[in-house]
Design a protein around this motif. Sequence first.
Motif, short mmCIF file in Angstrom:
data_model
loop_
_atom_site.label_atom_id
_atom_site.label_comp_id
_atom_site.label_asym_id
_atom_site.label_seq_id
_atom_site.Cartn_x
_atom_site.Cartn_y
_atom_site.Cartn_z
N ALA A 1 0.89 -1.42 0.02
CA ALA A 1 -0.13 -0.03 -0.15
C ALA A 1 0.86 1.30 0.17
O ALA A 1 2.15 1.19 0.50
CB ALA A 1 -1.09 0.19 1.19
N LEU B 1 1.82 -5.79 -7.44
CA LEU B 1 0.63 -6.87 -7.39
C LEU B 1 0.86 -7.93 -8.36
O LEU B 1 0.32 -8.98 -8.10
CB LEU B 1 -0.64 -5.72 -7.62
CG LEU B 1 -1.06 -4.81 -6.53
CD1 LEU B 1 -2.35 -4.01 -7.59
CD2 LEU B 1 -1.69 -5.58 -5.36
N SER C 1 -3.22 -6.18 -2.08
CA SER C 1 -3.34 -4.77 -1.64
C SER C 1 -3.73 -4.80 -0.11
O SER C 1 -4.60 -5.48 0.32
CB SER C 1 -4.64 -3.95 -2.38
OG SER C 1 -4.22 -3.61 -3.47
#
Length: 465
Positions: A9, A104, A110
């Motif tokens: 994040a 990712l 996430s």
Amino acid sequence: MILEDTIVALATASGSGAIAVIRVSGPNALKFTAPIFNAKNKVSLLEQKSHTLQLGNIIDNHRIIDESLVSVFKGKRSYTGENTVEISCHGSPFIQQEIINLLLKQGCRSAKPGEFTLRAFLNGKMDLSQAEAVADLISSDNAASHQLAMQQMRGGFASEIQKLREELLNFASLIELELDFSEEDVEFANRDEFQQLITRIQKVLNKLIDSFAVGNVLKNGIPVAIVGEPNVGKSTLLNALLNEDRAIVSDIAGTTRDTIEDEISLGGIGFRFIDTAGIRETTDEIEGLGIQKTFQKIEQAQVVLYLFDANKVKTEKLNLQQVKTEVEKIKNRFPGKPLLIVANKTDVLTEAEKETFQQEIPELKLLSAKEKVGVEVLQENLLEFVNTGALRSNDTIVTNSRHYDSLLKAQEEINKVQEGLNMGLTGDLLAIDIRQALYYFGEITGEITTDDLLGNIFANFCIGK
């Protein structure tokens, strides 16, 4: 939340800036970051020691995304208590998203709100009350709320509760042991020592519970309702206190028909000023609703500031007794509510007239909101209503309503234990209330948790913390 996942994040505020920090945490943090990072010193990220920095390029195959600094924190020595990588890149939103997308694709997930701090709690890096203080620290906007959050992060009252819980747990174990020898009439838990512990716990609980009244207002800001008849200068005073044109000012009575709120810091303490609709008899339905809301705001306020027009008293030859009557009405309707009585527009008064006002109402404060005369003195008067003694002396102050609720429940159970001791109840009956007290103590520090509890707490965090 799956702890085996590796999460990613943005740890800094979203949007453009000089620098952005992207945080990666989990068992595969190094493994997933290494393929997208080419270090200038040609050393693989997997081979780097903990607490080191490397300069290099973030790449997508052979395309360079950005030149960045990458920090490595391994295992228990990181914030989360697991492998963590922090990428300090340039603050372009495009660059931030490109890097996150690359991670990712590598296999990261996430992060959810507060998940990094949740992992720190679950991995034993901090107790639950300290984890909650992280959110308070991020949201602190004045010196007092910052100091309270820092105190809580350093352990606050949780360490005191933890120590008492351990002592109570030891006695609970001895009492439970007595149950195994109930037929032999033996006593392992010394009742005099147990009584001393219960007395000490009651004293600590009373002190912590009482501190919440101070802590809650220091944390959230002290609400001050500015009330009075229409057109006495309430909005002008609000603007003077805030040093900006926040409220509409007009000679037409009844201009303010809804409450207007804003907050400033005075002496490191947050004050939330509420400009309310003028209190008077009216047939205007909208203004009437505003007046109803005024009384609601007075109910919620920590301090009430009653304002009247000194010029009106002077020119219309009104008796100050009428002002006293209005003040008494507020006092009777809201007994015990701290009240400041303020005469506005006193720049038109002579010194003799000012003395007469003060003689009639000794506690009266004189000012001119329009000329900003006496406003600083009023701010000092407001600070006198705040009990900052505990804050200055670094006494423990409870600010969290969840902690307050658990303390009240723990106090109730400890009082039951005290009653049981006074009545000479047997160990099996004492043990029931002791177990409940231990449960509520554990709720504060996190020894006792549920998924719902953790979900409610960490859902209020920002993503990336």
